[in-house]
Enzyme design. Sequence first.
Site, PDB file in Angstrom:
ATOM      1  N   LYS A 175       0.935  -1.356   0.005  1.00 42.77           N
ATOM      2  CA  LYS A 175      -0.011   0.039   0.233  1.00 42.77           C
ATOM      3  C   LYS A 175       0.870   1.253  -0.173  1.00 42.77           C
ATOM      4  CE  LYS A 175      -1.022   0.368   5.048  1.00 42.77           C
ATOM      5  NZ  LYS A 175      -0.160  -0.830   5.506  1.00 42.77           N
TER       6      LYS A 175
ATOM      7  N   ARG B  69      15.672  -6.510   7.954  1.00 37.04           N
ATOM      8  CA  ARG B  69      15.158  -6.081   9.022  1.00 37.04           C
ATOM      9  C   ARG B  69      15.129  -7.374  10.182  1.00 37.04           C
ATOM     10  NH1 ARG B  69       9.445  -2.477   9.537  1.00 37.04           N
ATOM     11  NH2 ARG B  69       9.393  -4.125  11.073  1.00 37.04           N
TER      12      ARG B  69
ATOM     13  N   ARG C 282       2.831 -10.432  13.919  1.00 39.50           N
ATOM     14  CA  ARG C 282       2.558  -8.916  13.212  1.00 39.50           C
ATOM     15  C   ARG C 282       1.237  -9.093  12.506  1.00 39.50           C
ATOM     16  NH1 ARG C 282       8.102  -7.580  11.414  1.00 39.50           N
ATOM     17  NH2 ARG C 282       6.825  -6.728   9.552  1.00 39.50           N
TER      18      ARG C 282
ATOM     19  N   ARG D  69      12.253  -9.194   2.507  1.00 39.05           N
ATOM     20  CA  ARG D  69      12.294  -7.775   2.321  1.00 39.05           C
ATOM     21  C   ARG D  69      13.725  -7.064   2.614  1.00 39.05           C
ATOM     22  NH1 ARG D  69       7.834  -4.116   5.573  1.00 39.05           N
ATOM     23  NH2 ARG D  69       8.937  -5.323   7.211  1.00 39.05           N
TER      24      ARG D  69
ATOM     25  N   ARG E 125      -6.778   4.040  12.733  1.00 41.92           N
ATOM     26  CA  ARG E 125      -6.444   2.583  13.136  1.00 41.92           C
ATOM     27  C   ARG E 125      -7.588   1.845  13.751  1.00 41.92           C
ATOM     28  NH1 ARG E 125      -1.171   1.400  12.523  1.00 41.92           N
ATOM     29  NH2 ARG E 125       0.459   3.044  11.860  1.00 41.92           N
TER      30      ARG E 125
END
Length: 223
Positions: free
Chosen positions: A15, A160, A171, A127, A90
Site C-alpha cells: 500500500k 530487518r 504481526r 524484504r 487505526r
Amino acid sequence: MALNLIMLGAPGAGKGTQADRVAAQYGIPKISTGDMLREAVKAGTEIGLRAKAVMDAGQLVSDEIMIGIVKERLDRDDVKAGFILDGFPRTVAQAKSLDGLMDGRDPLAIIDIRVPEDELVRRLTGRVICQNCGQNAEGVSVAQMATTVCTKCGGPLKQRADDTEAVVRDRLTVYARNTQPLVDFYQSRPTFRSIDGAQSFEQVTAAMKQALTDVQSVAGASR
C-alpha cells in the site's frame, strides 16, 4: 473534486508504494501518522505539545490527541485537492471521528489491498531496506543486498532483524485483529473498494487506477 483517500492493507501488501504513486499522479500529499506527529511537535502547537509530553513519558498518544493533530493537518491549504492518509485511522473510534472532520469535504475513498497471508510472509521475510533512510529496496533480494545500494539515498541495504517468519506471522495476526473491524466499518460504503494485491505490481497499479475512477464517479454522483 478532491480525492480524499484512506488506504488499508497488511504489512507487505504494497500500500505504501501504491500510495506514493497515487500521490504523485494526483498531486496530493501522502500524510502518515508519524509525519503528522513530528510536524505538530515541531510547530509547537498546543496539541503538538500535549503529544510530545505523552510520547516523552513513553505512553501511547490517545485518540483525542491524534484526532486533534489530524484536524490541524487537514486544515492546511495543501490538502484542498485531496490527501492520502497512511496509518490513520487505526480504530473504529478514530474512523468515526474522522467522519466528523470530513463534514463539508468531498467523501472519503477507501481502498483495501488484500494479499493472502502466505504471500505476505514470503514478501516480508525476503524484504530488504535501506540502513539510512528505511526505504524498501524494491526488486532486491537478500542475496543481492551486499552488492546493491539504496536508489533513494545511496545508503547500504539490510534485512530487518524482526523479519523472521514467526515474528511476521505474529504481526499479521495483530494487524488482522485490529484492522478487520475497520474494514467492516467501511466496506458497506459505495466508495469502498477491495483490490487483489497478490497480482503483479503493474496489475495492482491498474486495479488501483480503475478503483479510484470508480469511487470518484460514485462520489461525484452523490454530491
